[in-house]
Motif scaffolding. Sequence first.
Motif, mmCIF file in Angstrom:
data_model
loop_
_atom_site.group_PDB
_atom_site.id
_atom_site.type_symbol
_atom_site.label_atom_id
_atom_site.label_comp_id
_atom_site.label_asym_id
_atom_site.label_seq_id
_atom_site.Cartn_x
_atom_site.Cartn_y
_atom_site.Cartn_z
ATOM 1 N N HIS A 312 1.685 -3.580 -0.846
ATOM 2 C CA HIS A 312 0.451 -3.973 0.445
ATOM 3 C C HIS A 312 1.582 -4.044 1.700
ATOM 4 C CE1 HIS A 312 -1.143 -7.173 2.361
ATOM 5 N NE2 HIS A 312 -0.364 -7.657 2.857
ATOM 6 N N ASN A 313 2.708 -3.612 1.550
ATOM 7 C CA ASN A 313 4.026 -3.250 2.443
ATOM 8 C C ASN A 313 3.870 -2.501 3.370
ATOM 9 O OD1 ASN A 313 5.907 -3.939 4.827
ATOM 10 N ND2 ASN A 313 7.519 -2.897 3.400
ATOM 11 N N LEU A 314 3.979 -0.924 2.266
ATOM 12 C CA LEU A 314 3.339 0.495 2.799
ATOM 13 C C LEU A 314 1.983 0.582 3.514
ATOM 14 C CD1 LEU A 314 3.925 3.414 2.228
ATOM 15 C CD2 LEU A 314 3.098 3.168 0.539
ATOM 16 N N ILE A 315 0.929 0.236 2.767
ATOM 17 C CA ILE A 315 -0.069 0.412 3.434
ATOM 18 C C ILE A 315 -0.191 -0.245 4.753
ATOM 19 C CG2 ILE A 315 -2.436 -0.861 3.308
ATOM 20 C CD1 ILE A 315 -1.648 -0.465 -0.499
ATOM 21 N N GLU A 316 0.315 -1.597 4.834
ATOM 22 C CA GLU A 316 0.901 -2.210 6.020
ATOM 23 C C GLU A 316 0.853 -1.380 6.821
ATOM 24 O OE1 GLU A 316 0.779 -7.239 7.317
ATOM 25 O OE2 GLU A 316 3.086 -6.415 6.236
ATOM 26 N N GLN A 317 1.840 -1.371 7.279
ATOM 27 C CA GLN A 317 3.431 -0.266 7.874
ATOM 28 C C GLN A 317 2.860 0.064 8.277
ATOM 29 O OE1 GLN A 317 6.255 -1.421 9.226
ATOM 30 N NE2 GLN A 317 5.641 -3.715 8.142
ATOM 31 N N VAL A 318 2.125 1.330 7.269
ATOM 32 C CA VAL A 318 1.479 3.126 7.946
ATOM 33 C C VAL A 318 0.855 2.563 8.347
ATOM 34 C CG1 VAL A 318 0.219 5.149 6.130
ATOM 35 C CG2 VAL A 318 2.680 4.201 5.537
ATOM 36 N N SER A 319 -0.923 1.674 7.973
ATOM 37 C CA SER A 319 -1.225 1.457 8.974
ATOM 38 C C SER A 319 -1.496 1.219 10.294
ATOM 39 C CB SER A 319 -2.394 -0.019 8.329
ATOM 40 O OG SER A 319 -3.069 0.734 6.734
ATOM 41 N N LEU A 320 -0.655 0.393 10.059
ATOM 42 C CA LEU A 320 0.233 -0.200 11.378
ATOM 43 C C LEU A 320 0.385 1.418 12.493
ATOM 44 C CD1 LEU A 320 2.354 -3.314 11.669
ATOM 45 C CD2 LEU A 320 0.667 -3.378 12.876
ATOM 46 N N GLY A 321 1.256 2.047 11.969
ATOM 47 C CA GLY A 321 2.174 3.345 12.137
ATOM 48 C C GLY A 321 0.949 4.193 12.740
ATOM 49 N N LEU A 322 0.009 4.593 12.357
ATOM 50 C CA LEU A 322 -1.063 5.634 12.518
ATOM 51 C C LEU A 322 -2.591 4.033 14.032
ATOM 52 C CD1 LEU A 322 -2.525 6.492 8.619
ATOM 53 C CD2 LEU A 322 -1.364 7.740 10.950
ATOM 54 N N GLY A 323 -2.241 3.226 13.818
ATOM 55 C CA GLY A 323 -3.272 2.692 14.291
ATOM 56 C C GLY A 323 -4.796 2.601 13.587
#
Length: 356
Positions: A312-323
């Motif tokens: 879940h943390n990976l999905i959240e952080q990558v999504s934040l990074g990509l916008g």
Amino acid sequence: RNLQKLSLFGDISILQQHGSISNTYLGKVDPDGKKIKQIQQLFEEILGNSRQLKWLSCGFMLQIVTPTSLSSLSNPIANTMEHLSLLDNHIPGNTTLITAVELERFVNLRSLALDFCDFTAEMARVLADSNHVPLHRLSLLVHSVSIMHKSLDSMPEDENWKALTRNSANLRVYIMAFDVKSDDMLRILKPSIPLERIHFDSYITCVSGAVVDLISRQYDKFLTHFILMNDVIDMSGFPDLSDNRNEDPLVLLAWRCTRLSLLAVHGYTVWAHNLIAIARLRGSDLKVLEVTEESIDFDQGELADQDVDPVHNLIEQVSLGLGRPWHAVMDIELLSVFTEPTRHFYREMQSFSEGI
């Protein structure tokens, strides 16, 4: 006579279902060779009767194109042709389909696609000549079988690439390397190639971190597409490009290559923290980030934290990074680049060549 575009693609994956493509198999289908000779003759008649042909593309058509096929084109047609692709050559026994001397007639080519072993230093000199219009797109297929049966001895050296880019300032290159050894790739990747797209596909030979590192250093001003596919049968362990390195080569690629817009990885270990770093480095400019679920790994620290779900943390952080919302590719067949390699190369080469 009115034909302007002729594009032929032979889907060799269908033949491969019968076992390896070989003269033995073709011998059963066409025992006396009459069928293939008739098709070769008809193909040459089409070329000979053409009056408006601008685009000729022939990929993996199994002996239909011969070293004499292009001589059927009249000089006026050869002189005005804008695109030429001849890709038939990773099958043992096939000879070079076009020579540098033949290429001299094609003074108006904007885009060209060839087997890498057929693209010689002499050809680069022909295309660099001032009487040739600037070349905009060059697509090259590097195949291990082709290297085995031919050689890399005649390939362009760095000075040939420099001369070519002087005449063709807007030239961009697309390379697909299939099961090519890292030592060969390090020889092939000359500093002055204006490399925009590179795709590694392998069943046996994996790409090394040194090759990825070289690409990120040499082509940082050009590279937009980077694809790593490894269809290994053994699913127990994927190669790790960051093994024994301070910095992960894919993170360095994302940091150095500021025009990177597509990154796709399957069959290589991608550590979760590195994936987050890649997303943050390139942000919304990275239009496509595709990594298969089985390629992603987590270090012990991430797994040990009881309060945080690492996935879940990976999905959240990558999504934040990509916008934008992001998730790993759950099924390899959902990868946009997942298809039979020659089919993928042919399709991409066509769109790359049309995008001038």
